[in-house]
Motif scaffolding. Structure first.
Motif, PDB file in Angstrom:
ATOM      1  N   MET A   1       9.875  -0.113 -19.092  1.00  0.00           N
ATOM      2  CA  MET A   1      10.405  -0.824 -17.941  1.00  0.00           C
ATOM      3  C   MET A   1      10.184  -2.326 -18.097  1.00  0.00           C
ATOM      4  SD  MET A   1       9.698   1.240 -14.466  1.00  0.00           S
ATOM      5  CE  MET A   1       8.444   2.472 -14.760  1.00  0.00           C
ATOM      6  N   ASP A   2      11.009  -3.071 -17.457  1.00  0.00           N
ATOM      7  CA  ASP A   2      10.939  -4.519 -17.480  1.00  0.00           C
ATOM      8  C   ASP A   2       9.759  -5.007 -16.637  1.00  0.00           C
ATOM      9  OD1 ASP A   2      12.694  -7.140 -15.940  1.00  0.00           O
ATOM     10  OD2 ASP A   2      12.042  -7.136 -18.023  1.00  0.00           O
ATOM     11  N   GLU A   3       9.071  -6.033 -17.117  1.00  0.00           N
ATOM     12  CA  GLU A   3       7.904  -6.554 -16.398  1.00  0.00           C
ATOM     13  C   GLU A   3       8.263  -7.072 -15.014  1.00  0.00           C
ATOM     14  OE1 GLU A   3       5.552  -9.345 -18.577  1.00  0.00           O
ATOM     15  OE2 GLU A   3       5.399  -8.045 -20.320  1.00  0.00           O
ATOM     16  N   ASP A   4       9.405  -7.733 -14.897  1.00  0.00           N
ATOM     17  CA  ASP A   4       9.827  -8.250 -13.586  1.00  0.00           C
ATOM     18  C   ASP A   4      10.074  -7.108 -12.604  1.00  0.00           C
ATOM     19  OD1 ASP A   4       9.679 -10.898 -14.400  1.00  0.00           O
ATOM     20  OD2 ASP A   4      11.771 -10.940 -15.069  1.00  0.00           O
ATOM     21  N   PHE A   5      10.651  -6.019 -13.095  1.00  0.00           N
ATOM     22  CA  PHE A   5      10.884  -4.860 -12.240  1.00  0.00           C
ATOM     23  C   PHE A   5       9.566  -4.291 -11.739  1.00  0.00           C
ATOM     24  CE2 PHE A   5      11.052  -0.253 -11.806  1.00  0.00           C
ATOM     25  CZ  PHE A   5      12.013  -0.123 -10.816  1.00  0.00           C
ATOM     26  N   ILE A   6       8.594  -4.168 -12.638  1.00  0.00           N
ATOM     27  CA  ILE A   6       7.292  -3.601 -12.264  1.00  0.00           C
ATOM     28  C   ILE A   6       6.593  -4.490 -11.248  1.00  0.00           C
ATOM     29  CG2 ILE A   6       4.994  -2.991 -13.128  1.00  0.00           C
ATOM     30  CD1 ILE A   6       6.384  -2.124 -15.734  1.00  0.00           C
ATOM     31  N   ARG A   7       6.624  -5.806 -11.472  1.00  0.00           N
ATOM     32  CA  ARG A   7       6.014  -6.737 -10.511  1.00  0.00           C
ATOM     33  C   ARG A   7       6.701  -6.642  -9.150  1.00  0.00           C
ATOM     34  NH1 ARG A   7       5.780 -10.324 -15.111  1.00  0.00           N
ATOM     35  NH2 ARG A   7       3.623 -10.470 -15.776  1.00  0.00           N
ATOM     36  N   GLY A   8       8.013  -6.584  -9.173  1.00  0.00           N
ATOM     37  CA  GLY A   8       8.774  -6.474  -7.925  1.00  0.00           C
ATOM     38  C   GLY A   8       8.471  -5.180  -7.195  1.00  0.00           C
ATOM     39  N   ARG A   9       8.356  -4.090  -7.946  1.00  0.00           N
ATOM     40  CA  ARG A   9       8.045  -2.792  -7.341  1.00  0.00           C
ATOM     41  C   ARG A   9       6.659  -2.831  -6.710  1.00  0.00           C
ATOM     42  NH1 ARG A   9      11.053   0.821  -5.414  1.00  0.00           N
ATOM     43  NH2 ARG A   9      12.345   0.610  -7.231  1.00  0.00           N
ATOM     44  N   ALA A  10       5.681  -3.400  -7.414  1.00  0.00           N
ATOM     45  CA  ALA A  10       4.325  -3.487  -6.876  1.00  0.00           C
ATOM     46  C   ALA A  10       4.306  -4.333  -5.601  1.00  0.00           C
ATOM     47  CB  ALA A  10       3.374  -4.065  -7.921  1.00  0.00           C
ATOM     48  N   GLU A  11       5.053  -5.424  -5.600  1.00  0.00           N
ATOM     49  CA  GLU A  11       5.117  -6.284  -4.414  1.00  0.00           C
ATOM     50  C   GLU A  11       5.752  -5.540  -3.234  1.00  0.00           C
ATOM     51  OE1 GLU A  11       7.351 -10.389  -3.047  1.00  0.00           O
ATOM     52  OE2 GLU A  11       6.840 -10.122  -5.164  1.00  0.00           O
ATOM     53  N   HIS A  12       6.824  -4.809  -3.511  1.00  0.00           N
ATOM     54  CA  HIS A  12       7.496  -4.049  -2.464  1.00  0.00           C
ATOM     55  C   HIS A  12       6.570  -2.973  -1.888  1.00  0.00           C
ATOM     56  CE1 HIS A  12      10.788  -2.261  -0.249  1.00  0.00           C
ATOM     57  NE2 HIS A  12      10.453  -1.086  -0.749  1.00  0.00           N
ATOM     58  N   ILE A  13       5.841  -2.324  -2.744  1.00  0.00           N
ATOM     59  CA  ILE A  13       4.900  -1.282  -2.299  1.00  0.00           C
ATOM     60  C   ILE A  13       3.807  -1.893  -1.427  1.00  0.00           C
ATOM     61  CG2 ILE A  13       3.136   0.339  -3.115  1.00  0.00           C
ATOM     62  CD1 ILE A  13       5.019   0.878  -5.522  1.00  0.00           C
ATOM     63  N   ARG A  14       3.322  -3.073  -1.808  1.00  0.00           N
ATOM     64  CA  ARG A  14       2.305  -3.749  -0.988  1.00  0.00           C
ATOM     65  C   ARG A  14       2.864  -4.121   0.391  1.00  0.00           C
ATOM     66  NH1 ARG A  14      -2.167  -4.606  -3.891  1.00  0.00           N
ATOM     67  NH2 ARG A  14      -1.966  -4.781  -6.128  1.00  0.00           N
ATOM     68  N   GLU A  15       4.137  -4.531   0.446  1.00  0.00           N
ATOM     69  CA  GLU A  15       4.768  -4.835   1.731  1.00  0.00           C
ATOM     70  C   GLU A  15       4.850  -3.583   2.600  1.00  0.00           C
ATOM     71  OE1 GLU A  15       8.549  -6.654   0.974  1.00  0.00           O
ATOM     72  OE2 GLU A  15       7.636  -8.341  -0.076  1.00  0.00           O
ATOM     73  N   LEU A  16       5.195  -2.461   2.003  1.00  0.00           N
ATOM     74  CA  LEU A  16       5.237  -1.200   2.740  1.00  0.00           C
ATOM     75  C   LEU A  16       3.852  -0.831   3.270  1.00  0.00           C
ATOM     76  CD1 LEU A  16       7.536   0.971   0.456  1.00  0.00           C
ATOM     77  CD2 LEU A  16       8.092   0.049   2.709  1.00  0.00           C
ATOM     78  N   ALA A  17       2.836  -1.121   2.486  1.00  0.00           N
ATOM     79  CA  ALA A  17       1.464  -0.774   2.865  1.00  0.00           C
ATOM     80  C   ALA A  17       1.019  -1.517   4.126  1.00  0.00           C
ATOM     81  CB  ALA A  17       0.509  -1.059   1.712  1.00  0.00           C
ATOM     82  N   THR A  18       1.546  -2.718   4.347  1.00  0.00           N
ATOM     83  CA  THR A  18       1.139  -3.478   5.534  1.00  0.00           C
ATOM     84  C   THR A  18       1.578  -2.801   6.827  1.00  0.00           C
ATOM     85  OG1 THR A  18       3.129  -4.854   5.534  1.00  0.00           O
ATOM     86  CG2 THR A  18       1.215  -5.683   4.296  1.00  0.00           C
ATOM     87  N   LYS A  19       2.606  -1.942   6.753  1.00  0.00           N
ATOM     88  CA  LYS A  19       3.137  -1.279   7.942  1.00  0.00           C
ATOM     89  C   LYS A  19       2.705   0.182   8.053  1.00  0.00           C
ATOM     90  CE  LYS A  19       7.127  -4.188   7.331  1.00  0.00           C
ATOM     91  NZ  LYS A  19       8.447  -4.253   6.739  1.00  0.00           N
ATOM     92  N   ALA A  20       1.911   0.637   7.112  1.00  0.00           N
ATOM     93  CA  ALA A  20       1.566   2.062   7.049  1.00  0.00           C
ATOM     94  C   ALA A  20       0.251   2.360   7.754  1.00  0.00           C
ATOM     95  CB  ALA A  20       1.473   2.490   5.590  1.00  0.00           C
TER      96      ALA A  20
END
Length: 60
Positions: A1-20
Motif C-alpha cells: 500500500m502507498d504510504e500516503d494512503f496508510i497515513r490518511g487511513r490512520a488519520e481518518h480512524i483517529r477522527e472516528l475515534a473522537t466520536k466513539a
C-alpha cells in the motif's frame, strides 16, 4: 500500500475515534497505531543461531 494512503487511513480512524464510545475508541486507536507501525522499518532484526551454548567437555 502507498504510504500516503496508510497515513490518511490512520488519520481518518483517529477522527472516528473522537466520536466513539470508550471501548470502540480504544480499538480504533489501536488500529490506527497498527497502520502507523507498518510505515516504520523494523528497529531490530532477529539473528538466529549466533549465540551457541557451550558446555564444558568431560575429561576422558
Amino acid at each position: 500500500m502507498d504510504e500516503d494512503f496508510i497515513r490518511g487511513r490512520a488519520e481518518h480512524i483517529r477522527e472516528l475515534a473522537t466520536k466513539a464510545d470508550p471501548f470502540t475508541k480504544k480499538r480504533l486507536l489501536d488500529l490506527a497505531n497498527t497502520y502507523e507501525r507498518s510505515l516504520r522499518p523494523a528497529s531490530h532484526v532477529a539473528v538466529k543461531g549466533t549465540a551457541k551454548h557451550s558446555q564444558p567437555q568431560a575429561k576422558r
